[in-house]
Design an enzyme around this catalytic site. Structure first.
Site, PDB file in Angstrom:
ATOM      1  N   CYS A  30       0.714  -1.137  -0.109  1.00 60.42           N
ATOM      2  CA  CYS A  30      -0.066  -0.036  -0.012  1.00 60.42           C
ATOM      3  C   CYS A  30       0.914   1.193   0.043  1.00 60.42           C
ATOM      4  O   CYS A  30       1.791   1.389   0.644  1.00 60.42           O
ATOM      5  CB  CYS A  30      -0.896   0.248   1.205  1.00 60.42           C
ATOM      6  N   ARG A  36       3.926  -0.385  -4.652  1.00 59.76           N
ATOM      7  CA  ARG A  36       3.464  -0.841  -3.388  1.00 59.76           C
ATOM      8  C   ARG A  36       2.336  -1.546  -3.444  1.00 59.76           C
ATOM      9  O   ARG A  36       2.006  -2.200  -2.517  1.00 59.76           O
ATOM     10  CB  ARG A  36       3.426   0.449  -2.456  1.00 59.76           C
ATOM     11  N   TRP A  63      -2.880  -2.628  -1.815  1.00 59.46           N
ATOM     12  CA  TRP A  63      -2.429  -3.923  -1.939  1.00 59.46           C
ATOM     13  C   TRP A  63      -3.540  -4.637  -0.794  1.00 59.46           C
ATOM     14  O   TRP A  63      -3.164  -4.580   0.400  1.00 59.46           O
ATOM     15  CB  TRP A  63      -1.240  -4.325  -1.524  1.00 59.46           C
ATOM     16  N   ASN A 101      -1.780   2.392   5.625  1.00 55.69           N
ATOM     17  CA  ASN A 101      -0.962   1.256   5.343  1.00 55.69           C
ATOM     18  C   ASN A 101      -0.643   0.520   6.366  1.00 55.69           C
ATOM     19  O   ASN A 101      -0.412   0.964   7.630  1.00 55.69           O
ATOM     20  CB  ASN A 101       0.274   1.910   4.656  1.00 55.69           C
ATOM     21  N   GLY A 102      -0.931  -0.880   6.435  1.00 54.70           N
ATOM     22  CA  GLY A 102      -0.961  -1.746   7.725  1.00 54.70           C
ATOM     23  C   GLY A 102      -2.040  -2.524   7.885  1.00 54.70           C
ATOM     24  O   GLY A 102      -2.743  -2.533   6.995  1.00 54.70           O
ATOM     25  N   GLU A 148      17.233 -18.503  -5.721  1.00 56.95           N
ATOM     26  CA  GLU A 148      16.716 -16.977  -6.075  1.00 56.95           C
ATOM     27  C   GLU A 148      16.417 -16.962  -7.480  1.00 56.95           C
ATOM     28  O   GLU A 148      15.319 -16.391  -7.877  1.00 56.95           O
ATOM     29  CB  GLU A 148      18.147 -16.184  -5.992  1.00 56.95           C
ATOM     30  N   LYS A 153      12.914 -15.487  -8.942  1.00 60.69           N
ATOM     31  CA  LYS A 153      12.840 -14.499 -10.309  1.00 60.69           C
ATOM     32  C   LYS A 153      11.674 -14.905 -11.282  1.00 60.69           C
ATOM     33  O   LYS A 153      10.964 -14.127 -11.738  1.00 60.69           O
ATOM     34  CB  LYS A 153      13.909 -14.349 -10.737  1.00 60.69           C
ATOM     35  N   GLU A 183       8.048 -15.212  -9.733  1.00 57.49           N
ATOM     36  CA  GLU A 183       7.402 -13.921  -9.354  1.00 57.49           C
ATOM     37  C   GLU A 183       6.944 -13.204 -10.582  1.00 57.49           C
ATOM     38  O   GLU A 183       5.948 -12.597 -10.554  1.00 57.49           O
ATOM     39  CB  GLU A 183       8.119 -13.214  -8.449  1.00 57.49           C
ATOM     40  N   HIS A 221      17.706 -37.370  -4.892  1.00 60.21           N
ATOM     41  CA  HIS A 221      16.678 -37.655  -3.711  1.00 60.21           C
ATOM     42  C   HIS A 221      15.187 -37.239  -3.663  1.00 60.21           C
ATOM     43  O   HIS A 221      14.438 -37.201  -2.989  1.00 60.21           O
ATOM     44  CB  HIS A 221      17.401 -37.038  -2.657  1.00 60.21           C
ATOM     45  N   LYS A 246       6.214  -4.849  -3.370  1.00 63.20           N
ATOM     46  CA  LYS A 246       7.627  -4.595  -3.317  1.00 63.20           C
ATOM     47  C   LYS A 246       8.118  -4.662  -1.750  1.00 63.20           C
ATOM     48  O   LYS A 246       9.035  -5.187  -1.356  1.00 63.20           O
ATOM     49  CB  LYS A 246       8.069  -3.169  -3.888  1.00 63.20           C
TER      50      LYS A 246
HETATM   51  C1  G6P Z   1       8.972  -8.555  -0.833  1.00 57.71           C
HETATM   52  C2  G6P Z   1       9.684  -8.212  -2.440  1.00 57.71           C
HETATM   53  C3  G6P Z   1      10.845  -9.119  -2.820  1.00 57.71           C
HETATM   54  C4  G6P Z   1      11.844  -8.893  -1.574  1.00 57.71           C
HETATM   55  C5  G6P Z   1      11.217  -9.100  -0.102  1.00 57.71           C
HETATM   56  C6  G6P Z   1      12.180  -8.590   0.980  1.00 57.71           C
HETATM   57  O1  G6P Z   1       8.571  -9.905  -0.854  1.00 57.71           O
HETATM   58  O2  G6P Z   1       8.380  -8.709  -3.397  1.00 57.71           O
HETATM   59  O3  G6P Z   1      11.249  -8.776  -3.823  1.00 57.71           O
HETATM   60  O4  G6P Z   1      13.064  -9.563  -1.758  1.00 57.71           O
HETATM   61  O5  G6P Z   1      10.044  -8.579  -0.134  1.00 57.71           O
HETATM   62  O6  G6P Z   1      12.357  -7.359   0.865  1.00 57.71           O
HETATM   63  P1  G6P Z   1      13.432  -6.094   1.397  1.00 57.71           P
HETATM   64  O7  G6P Z   1      12.931  -4.963   1.353  1.00 57.71           O
HETATM   65  O8  G6P Z   1      13.361  -6.604   2.982  1.00 57.71           O
HETATM   66  O9  G6P Z   1      14.496  -6.608   0.704  1.00 57.71           O
END
Ligand code: G6P
Length: 587
Positions: free
Chosen positions: A2, A28, A74, A100-101, A465, A469, A472, A488, A582
């Protein structure tokens, strides 16, 4: 998670300013948006489902007002509907709130306030009703103070009351920054929202409130006492938060890795030595973060082990609480976060502090809550990262971790040399030919619903990772595995043509990974090898430079591009993946 934005000042197109600010905060949350203002004593509201980026700014230009606020959502409580979009109001529609929250006790408060008076399913609406209740017998400021005392949970709110020409904002747990311009004020969840107007900011801390009228007054939420805040100058350029020539922020940020590694390692030597020393002196060191930042912590675990021969423990921040038995005053928690606002990371920090342990952080947003609540913080200097999928921040985080590892054994200059070399090689590979090739590989695999990635040692975290990527942004079911774990179980998933990506470095485990890749190929997998050297087992070879122990920094770059192109070729918007945000400021 948000975005909120408020404006009060000399401009007479405050609504346009707010909508423009919300467009910069859209990363956001982007399921719905809303804006409100006091137009000659009448509340003007527009709120609806959809993306604020699609709103035409000129639609708000002729609405003359110098006060406005808005929200990009969001969804947490209540579905994605026009009614649930913010702002929310009291029954008389005089008091408007953006939030927001999460208000944890909203159901209880709703009962108390008469739930028949509510028009949305959100937790936020109780805030407006509560303020209205207290406003009957109190000035606006006191009414807000009294109302927030009743709230449990996390919030950043901005409140507007029709007929009173000021905005009030309060924070507990969710970010809120006050931009101080020349005769104008901005209240926003993140700095890029107002960067084109001012670089001077005050960070609101937890349990603080700000009243914005002709100036700013900061107050303690508990006592109502005034507090003094330090004005901070942010050295981000407004353009760095814009897309520029690129179609998407994700691609722009991937390309920025040509410069960001060098910026990350351009640190004060004393600061790096201080962090290295703290890790060495600690008795029990933990690395923690969420999502991509968590995977970078895991890479750090390997760097510290391989370079500094020092064992540190990685734990995702959402799991960190269970480690409290092992925490003592001599323990150290090193957290990594791009935004510096992630709720799970803040909780992990609280757990560590409650046991007397110290907390160090690596963050991208200077002055963020995590940075301020740490005993010591290093800034990774990647510049604003707007795409939900983290790219440039992650390689900067790894660069800094590698630098710290070398500093731990008195080899800081060698660490710098390695990373300068990495930076220059990343600069070389990010050329149009490389991008065209990766796009052609993406074209070949884009219609597959599953993809698997393997890596070993320092490239195992990169396999994990890589899966994040791809998942998402392209919604392909991708999973990363330690190469040796294939036999395994995971190998049962591989059928004819399944895309499998093999991360191979020129290191002591190279042959092991090649052997595991051969096992995949024997089951029909279509092998994409990311490696400095070709191998017969690869159906596609993505050549990356040989940078020794720093191989994760270069191996992840083609994956970022692959994920980006798969998303684009599938007709998706990689900057705004479904269901994600984000900055995750709720637990
Ligand atoms: C969210 C984002 C990710 C990010 C994670 C941690 O899930 O979509 O891209 O890696 O938060 O965020 P930070 O700001 O703590 O790195």
């Amino acid at each position: 998670m948000c975005g909120i934005f408020g404006y009060l000042g000399k401009k007479d197109n405050a609504m346009e300013v707010v909508v423009k600010g919300l467009q910069k905060l859209e990363y956001r949350g982007y399921d719905s948006w809303g804006v409100t203002s006091d137009l000659d004593g009448e509340l003007f509201v527009e709120k609806k489902v959809g993306k604020v980026s699609e709103v035409k700014l000129e639609d708000f230009r002729d609405k003359k007002t110098s006060i406005a606020m808005g929200h990009t959502r969001w969804a947490t409580h209540g579905g994605v509907t026009d009614a649930n979009a913010h702002p929310h109001f009291d029954t008389e529609r005089k008091i408007a709130v953006v939030h927001n929250g999460i208000i944890e006790n909203f159901q209880e408060l709703k009962e108390e306030l008469g739930k028949e008076n509510f028009v949305s399913d959100t937790d936020t609406e109780v805030i407006a009703h509560l303020i209205a209740k207290y406003r009957k017998d109190n000035p606006f400021k006191e009414a807000v103070l009294k109302a927030v005392k009743k709230l449990k949970g996390r919030f950043a709110i901005v409140v507007l009351n029709v007929g009173e020409n000021y905005l009030i904002a309060a924070r507990r747990g969710s970010p809120l920054i006050v931009g101080i311009g020349d005769g104008e004020y901005f209240l926003a969840s993140d700095i890029p929202a107002f960067l084109e107007y001012t670089q001077d900011v005050n960070y609101l801390d937890d349990n603080e409130m700000v009243v914005v009228d002709g100036g700013v007054e900061f107050l303690n939420l508990e006592t109502g006492e005034p507090i003094k805040k330090r004005l901070v100058n942010i050295d981000w350029q407004a353009e760095s938060a814009e897309k520029g020539e690129y179609d998407h922020f994700m691609l722009k940020e991937i390309m920025e890795q040509k410069e960001t590694i060098l910026r990350a390692i351009n640190q004060d030597e004393d600061d790096i030595m201080h962090v290295a020393q703290k890790i060495r002196d600690s008795r029990g060191c933990f690395l923690s973060g969420c999502g991509t930042a968590g995977k970078m912590c895991m890479a750090g675990e390997y760097f510290f082990s391989m370079i500094a021969h020092r064992h540190v423990n990685y734990a995702p921040s959402s799991e960190f609480k269970i480690y409290h038995h092992f925490l003592r005053p001599e323990s150290l928690l090193v957290v990594i976060s791009q935004s510096g606002e992630t709720a799970d990371v803040l909780e992990a920090m609280n757990v560590a502090r409650s046991k007397g342990a110290k907390v160090l952080s690596l963050v991208n947003v200077e002055g963020s809550t995590i940075a301020r609540q740490s005993d010591f913080s290093l800034h990774i200097k990647a510049g604003p990262e707007k795409a939900v999928a983290s790219t440039k921040a992650s390689t900067s985080q790894m660069a800094l971790l590698l630098l710290i590892a070398t500093a731990m054994i008195g080899e800081l200059q060698e660490g710098r040399r390695i990373l300068v070399d990495v930076a220059s090689k990343i600069n070389d590979i990010l050329n149009p030919r490389f991008l065209t090739y990766i796009k052609s590989v993406a074209e070949k695999i884009k219609d597959h619903e599953n993809a698997y990635i393997i890596g070993k040692a320092e490239n195992y975290p990169m396999a994990l990772e890589a899966a994040i990527k791809i998942q998402e942004v392209s919604y392909v079911h991708a999973q990363g595995f330690a190469a040796g774990e294939l036999k395994h179980g995971p190998i049962a998933l591989v059928t004819e043509g399944t895309p499998c990506i093999s991360l191979v470095a020129n290191d002591e485990v190279r042959q092991d990974v090649i052997n595991n890749t051969i096992e995949l190929k024997a089951r029909g997998a279509y092998i994409i090898g990311i490696s400095p050297e070709n191998d017969d087992v690869f159906d596609e070879w993505i050549k990356v430079p040989d940078v020794g122990v720093a191989s994760p920094l270069v191996n992840i770059i083609p994956i970022q591009l692959l994920a980006y192109y798969i998303a684009v070729l599938r007709g998706l918007d990689p900057d705004m993946p479904r269901n994600l945000a984000k900055s995750v400021t709720v637990k």
